[in-house]
Design a protein around this motif. Sequence first.
Motif, mmCIF file in Angstrom:
data_model
loop_
_atom_site.group_PDB
_atom_site.id
_atom_site.type_symbol
_atom_site.label_atom_id
_atom_site.label_comp_id
_atom_site.label_asym_id
_atom_site.label_seq_id
_atom_site.Cartn_x
_atom_site.Cartn_y
_atom_site.Cartn_z
ATOM 1 N N ALA A 113 52.281 -52.498 -46.947
ATOM 2 C CA ALA A 113 53.693 -52.408 -47.331
ATOM 3 C C ALA A 113 53.896 -51.360 -48.427
ATOM 4 O O ALA A 113 54.858 -50.581 -48.378
ATOM 5 C CB ALA A 113 54.190 -53.765 -47.791
ATOM 6 N N ALA A 114 52.998 -51.329 -49.391
ATOM 7 C CA ALA A 114 53.114 -50.338 -50.466
ATOM 8 C C ALA A 114 52.926 -48.924 -49.931
ATOM 9 O O ALA A 114 53.655 -48.000 -50.323
ATOM 10 C CB ALA A 114 52.082 -50.629 -51.550
ATOM 11 N N LEU A 115 51.975 -48.743 -49.032
ATOM 12 C CA LEU A 115 51.755 -47.420 -48.436
ATOM 13 C C LEU A 115 52.959 -46.990 -47.612
ATOM 14 O O LEU A 115 53.391 -45.830 -47.676
ATOM 15 C CB LEU A 115 50.497 -47.442 -47.576
ATOM 16 C CG LEU A 115 50.154 -46.145 -46.856
ATOM 17 C CD1 LEU A 115 49.865 -45.045 -47.861
ATOM 18 C CD2 LEU A 115 48.969 -46.344 -45.932
ATOM 19 N N THR A 116 53.527 -47.911 -46.847
ATOM 20 C CA THR A 116 54.709 -47.598 -46.045
ATOM 21 C C THR A 116 55.884 -47.210 -46.936
ATOM 22 O O THR A 116 56.574 -46.222 -46.664
ATOM 23 C CB THR A 116 55.090 -48.807 -45.170
ATOM 24 O OG1 THR A 116 53.989 -49.129 -44.328
ATOM 25 C CG2 THR A 116 56.307 -48.510 -44.323
ATOM 26 N N ALA A 117 56.113 -47.949 -47.992
ATOM 27 C CA ALA A 117 57.212 -47.630 -48.907
ATOM 28 C C ALA A 117 56.998 -46.280 -49.578
ATOM 29 O O ALA A 117 57.938 -45.481 -49.700
ATOM 30 C CB ALA A 117 57.350 -48.728 -49.952
ATOM 31 N N GLN A 118 55.777 -46.006 -49.976
ATOM 32 C CA GLN A 118 55.492 -44.733 -50.650
ATOM 33 C C GLN A 118 55.691 -43.560 -49.694
ATOM 34 O O GLN A 118 56.256 -42.539 -50.072
ATOM 35 C CB GLN A 118 54.067 -44.755 -51.212
ATOM 36 C CG GLN A 118 53.749 -43.645 -52.171
ATOM 37 C CD GLN A 118 53.249 -42.395 -51.480
ATOM 38 O OE1 GLN A 118 52.663 -42.438 -50.408
ATOM 39 N NE2 GLN A 118 53.484 -41.274 -52.097
ATOM 40 N N PRO B 122 39.951 -71.631 -52.025
ATOM 41 C CA PRO B 122 41.208 -71.445 -51.276
ATOM 42 C C PRO B 122 42.075 -70.301 -51.817
ATOM 43 O O PRO B 122 42.671 -69.557 -51.038
ATOM 44 C CB PRO B 122 41.925 -72.787 -51.430
ATOM 45 C CG PRO B 122 40.861 -73.765 -51.754
ATOM 46 C CD PRO B 122 39.802 -73.008 -52.493
ATOM 47 N N LEU B 123 42.125 -70.158 -53.131
ATOM 48 C CA LEU B 123 42.937 -69.089 -53.707
ATOM 49 C C LEU B 123 42.403 -67.719 -53.301
ATOM 50 O O LEU B 123 43.173 -66.821 -52.928
ATOM 51 C CB LEU B 123 42.970 -69.217 -55.240
ATOM 52 C CG LEU B 123 43.751 -68.121 -55.963
ATOM 53 C CD1 LEU B 123 45.218 -68.179 -55.582
ATOM 54 C CD2 LEU B 123 43.577 -68.244 -57.457
ATOM 55 N N VAL B 124 41.101 -67.547 -53.336
ATOM 56 C CA VAL B 124 40.495 -66.269 -52.957
ATOM 57 C C VAL B 124 40.740 -65.987 -51.483
ATOM 58 O O VAL B 124 41.057 -64.849 -51.100
ATOM 59 C CB VAL B 124 38.980 -66.277 -53.287
ATOM 60 C CG1 VAL B 124 38.306 -65.028 -52.756
ATOM 61 C CG2 VAL B 124 38.769 -66.403 -54.784
ATOM 62 N N GLN B 125 40.624 -66.984 -50.647
ATOM 63 C CA GLN B 125 40.864 -66.787 -49.220
ATOM 64 C C GLN B 125 42.323 -66.429 -48.944
ATOM 65 O O GLN B 125 42.609 -65.563 -48.115
ATOM 66 C CB GLN B 125 40.466 -68.033 -48.443
ATOM 67 C CG GLN B 125 38.966 -68.231 -48.388
ATOM 68 C CD GLN B 125 38.576 -69.459 -47.593
ATOM 69 O OE1 GLN B 125 39.415 -70.281 -47.239
ATOM 70 N NE2 GLN B 125 37.283 -69.585 -47.314
ATOM 71 N N ARG B 126 43.253 -67.090 -49.648
ATOM 72 C CA ARG B 126 44.671 -66.785 -49.468
ATOM 73 C C ARG B 126 44.988 -65.369 -49.929
ATOM 74 O O ARG B 126 45.713 -64.626 -49.260
ATOM 75 C CB ARG B 126 45.505 -67.804 -50.239
ATOM 76 C CG ARG B 126 46.952 -67.779 -49.873
ATOM 77 C CD ARG B 126 47.720 -68.946 -50.445
ATOM 78 N NE ARG B 126 46.922 -69.745 -51.368
ATOM 79 C CZ ARG B 126 47.380 -70.348 -52.443
ATOM 80 N NH1 ARG B 126 48.647 -70.245 -52.739
ATOM 81 N NH2 ARG B 126 46.609 -71.058 -53.233
ATOM 82 N N LEU B 127 44.437 -64.980 -51.082
ATOM 83 C CA LEU B 127 44.682 -63.632 -51.589
ATOM 84 C C LEU B 127 44.058 -62.571 -50.697
ATOM 85 O O LEU B 127 44.648 -61.512 -50.470
ATOM 86 C CB LEU B 127 44.150 -63.502 -53.019
ATOM 87 C CG LEU B 127 44.952 -64.231 -54.085
ATOM 88 C CD1 LEU B 127 44.276 -64.086 -55.439
ATOM 89 C CD2 LEU B 127 46.364 -63.719 -54.142
ATOM 90 N N SER B 128 42.867 -62.846 -50.176
ATOM 91 C CA SER B 128 42.238 -61.860 -49.300
ATOM 92 C C SER B 128 42.972 -61.723 -47.980
ATOM 93 O O SER B 128 42.915 -60.674 -47.334
ATOM 94 C CB SER B 128 40.773 -62.221 -49.057
ATOM 95 O OG SER B 128 40.677 -63.414 -48.307
ATOM 96 N N ALA B 129 43.685 -62.752 -47.557
ATOM 97 C CA ALA B 129 44.488 -62.657 -46.345
ATOM 98 C C ALA B 129 45.779 -61.871 -46.596
ATOM 99 O O ALA B 129 46.273 -61.185 -45.698
ATOM 100 C CB ALA B 129 44.815 -64.043 -45.820
ATOM 101 N N LEU B 130 46.329 -61.960 -47.798
ATOM 102 C CA LEU B 130 47.596 -61.303 -48.106
ATOM 103 C C LEU B 130 47.429 -59.878 -48.626
ATOM 104 O O LEU B 130 48.377 -59.087 -48.563
ATOM 105 C CB LEU B 130 48.378 -62.125 -49.125
ATOM 106 C CG LEU B 130 48.849 -63.493 -48.650
ATOM 107 C CD1 LEU B 130 49.515 -64.246 -49.789
ATOM 108 C CD2 LEU B 130 49.782 -63.364 -47.470
ATOM 109 N N LEU B 131 46.282 -59.537 -49.142
ATOM 110 C CA LEU B 131 46.078 -58.222 -49.744
ATOM 111 C C LEU B 131 46.284 -57.065 -48.766
ATOM 112 O O LEU B 131 46.972 -56.091 -49.110
ATOM 113 C CB LEU B 131 44.693 -58.152 -50.397
ATOM 114 C CG LEU B 131 44.417 -56.933 -51.242
ATOM 115 C CD1 LEU B 131 45.380 -56.875 -52.416
ATOM 116 C CD2 LEU B 131 42.992 -56.964 -51.746
ATOM 117 N N PRO B 132 45.757 -57.099 -47.549
ATOM 118 C CA PRO B 132 46.008 -55.978 -46.641
ATOM 119 C C PRO B 132 47.483 -55.787 -46.316
ATOM 120 O O PRO B 132 47.956 -54.654 -46.199
ATOM 121 C CB PRO B 132 45.217 -56.350 -45.379
ATOM 122 C CG PRO B 132 44.181 -57.295 -45.837
ATOM 123 C CD PRO B 132 44.790 -58.044 -46.979
#
Length: 102
Positions: free
Chosen positions: A47-52, A32-42
């Motif tokens: 967000a980081a690319l937009t801010a940069q 479950p942790l891996v699935q949650r992280l893989s859903a949030l990573l993109p």
Amino acid sequence: MNIWIAIGATAVGCYLVKLLGLLVPAGALERPLVQRLSALLPVALLAALTAQQTFSAHSSLVLDARGAGLAAAALALVLRAPFLVVVAAAVVVTAGVRVLGG
């Protein structure tokens, strides 16, 4: 010739990363942790690319019309506007700030 070495090294590196992804056991991906992280990573990367892209210029921090456009888009998203309205709001606000700012 150095550019071809860099291109070759990049191609090999990309292939190895892809191969490592295929070698990960299925059991590790079903946690479950891996699935949650893989859903949030993109979302986090976008967000980081937009801010940069919004708040930097030539390796310095700037606050200009792009920030106002991003704020307008964020407000439109909070108000649950359709995607085209969000983009239009960002474009209109950015252009308006640029026109007013000179």
